[in-house]
Write a protein that holds these residues in place. Sequence first.
Motif, PDB file in Angstrom:
ATOM      1  N   GLU A  18      -3.151   1.857   6.225  1.00  0.00           N
ATOM      2  CA  GLU A  18      -4.573   1.638   5.971  1.00  0.00           C
ATOM      3  C   GLU A  18      -4.789   1.025   4.594  1.00  0.00           C
ATOM      4  O   GLU A  18      -5.585   0.088   4.427  1.00  0.00           O
ATOM      5  N   ALA A  19      -4.074   1.545   3.597  1.00  0.00           N
ATOM      6  CA  ALA A  19      -4.195   1.011   2.235  1.00  0.00           C
ATOM      7  C   ALA A  19      -3.703  -0.426   2.163  1.00  0.00           C
ATOM      8  O   ALA A  19      -4.228  -1.244   1.398  1.00  0.00           O
ATOM      9  N   ALA A  20      -2.670  -0.733   2.965  1.00  0.00           N
ATOM     10  CA  ALA A  20      -2.103  -2.087   2.972  1.00  0.00           C
ATOM     11  C   ALA A  20      -2.958  -3.064   3.764  1.00  0.00           C
ATOM     12  O   ALA A  20      -2.817  -4.280   3.626  1.00  0.00           O
ATOM     13  N   GLY A  21      -3.822  -2.535   4.624  1.00  0.00           N
ATOM     14  CA  GLY A  21      -4.677  -3.394   5.439  1.00  0.00           C
ATOM     15  C   GLY A  21      -3.952  -4.096   6.561  1.00  0.00           C
ATOM     16  O   GLY A  21      -4.321  -5.199   6.960  1.00  0.00           O
ATOM     17  N   ILE A  22      -2.916  -3.437   7.110  1.00  0.00           N
ATOM     18  CA  ILE A  22      -2.178  -4.040   8.223  1.00  0.00           C
ATOM     19  C   ILE A  22      -2.054  -3.025   9.357  1.00  0.00           C
ATOM     20  O   ILE A  22      -2.202  -1.818   9.164  1.00  0.00           O
ATOM     21  N   ASP A  23      -1.762  -3.537  10.552  1.00  0.00           N
ATOM     22  CA  ASP A  23      -1.578  -2.695  11.722  1.00  0.00           C
ATOM     23  C   ASP A  23      -0.132  -2.222  11.821  1.00  0.00           C
ATOM     24  O   ASP A  23       0.795  -2.892  11.342  1.00  0.00           O
ATOM     25  N   LYS A  74      -1.712   6.385   6.382  1.00  0.00           N
ATOM     26  CA  LYS A  74      -2.512   6.162   5.170  1.00  0.00           C
ATOM     27  C   LYS A  74      -1.995   4.944   4.394  1.00  0.00           C
ATOM     28  O   LYS A  74      -2.788   4.180   3.832  1.00  0.00           O
ATOM     29  N   GLY A 131       0.818  -1.200   0.000  1.00  0.00           N
ATOM     30  CA  GLY A 131       0.000   0.000   0.000  1.00  0.00           C
ATOM     31  C   GLY A 131       0.852   1.250   0.000  1.00  0.00           C
ATOM     32  O   GLY A 131       2.047   1.217   0.282  1.00  0.00           O
TER      33      GLY A 131
END
Length: 317
Positions: free
Chosen positions: A64-69, A61, A7
Amino acid sequence: MGSVILGSGSALPKRCVTNEELAQSVDTTNEWIIERTGIRQRYLADDSETTSSLATEAAKKALEAAGIDAADIDLIVLATATPDQTFPATATTVQANLGIKDCIAFDVAAVCTGFLYALTVSDSMLRGGNARRALVIGAETFSRILDWEDRTTCVLFGDGAGALVLESREGEDGILATRLHAAGHHNELLYVDGGPSTTQTVGHLRMRGREVFRHAVVNLAEVLNEVMEAAGMTAADIDWVVPHQANARILDATAKKLSLPADKVIVTVDQHANTSAASVPLAFDVAVRDGRIQRGDMVVMEAMGGGLTWGAAALRY
């Protein structure tokens, strides 16, 4: 092992300054700036905005785009020429801002080429097993080191940040090849006339623009050919070029030298000006979010900056 891009993210200061507004305090005009650079506006950080705050926003951001914490990140490499402090590394401030208790975190200093240096180092560390997921960030507050009485340089730069999240994966290869260069004997072409070891001051940016332009056109074309050859690519394979956003003339000249159509070149210099190490990831994120760069696209990145330093990367998004 290879490294893939999960991301991207970017951040800009709140204040947008147009050429017309700048002309109220600098001896210049909107027409003069556009004709010579293609820049129409830039974003300038206020006292509450720092390199680390912009870097943190871009990193959030990207995560969030990568979908990880954030807790999943074990490496942060931050490229900047305008750190918050002489030390510690601004990357460690970003680490703390993200709430990451322990990870590898350090800065890279290669000015406008800094993000490509950071990307190369991160890719190598992921391939070598030193980390699994990395935040690669370019962030700058160049407005802090500009001489606002030098109209030939102060109109060229802006502030901002961009970030990528990389992950190492077996059998997958997103970063296909990178090539980096430096030529320290050209120090006097683009530099800051201060530093803790010499003047004990921050100093201001100084540039011999015509000579930098000449080196940029030659060096960028050469390093793009190098990285394409290393990746087994030709110009026909390229979906997008994401160049350092220094000057519209340099972007045009480099594209022509490689016989690349202008519509394959991502251009944001008109909106953001030159954001140094933030330039390439910021432009990349803009093009991802507006839908131009799609998954599976072949992308090349390039940049040249003070040092002189220059480099390029070829990747599959």
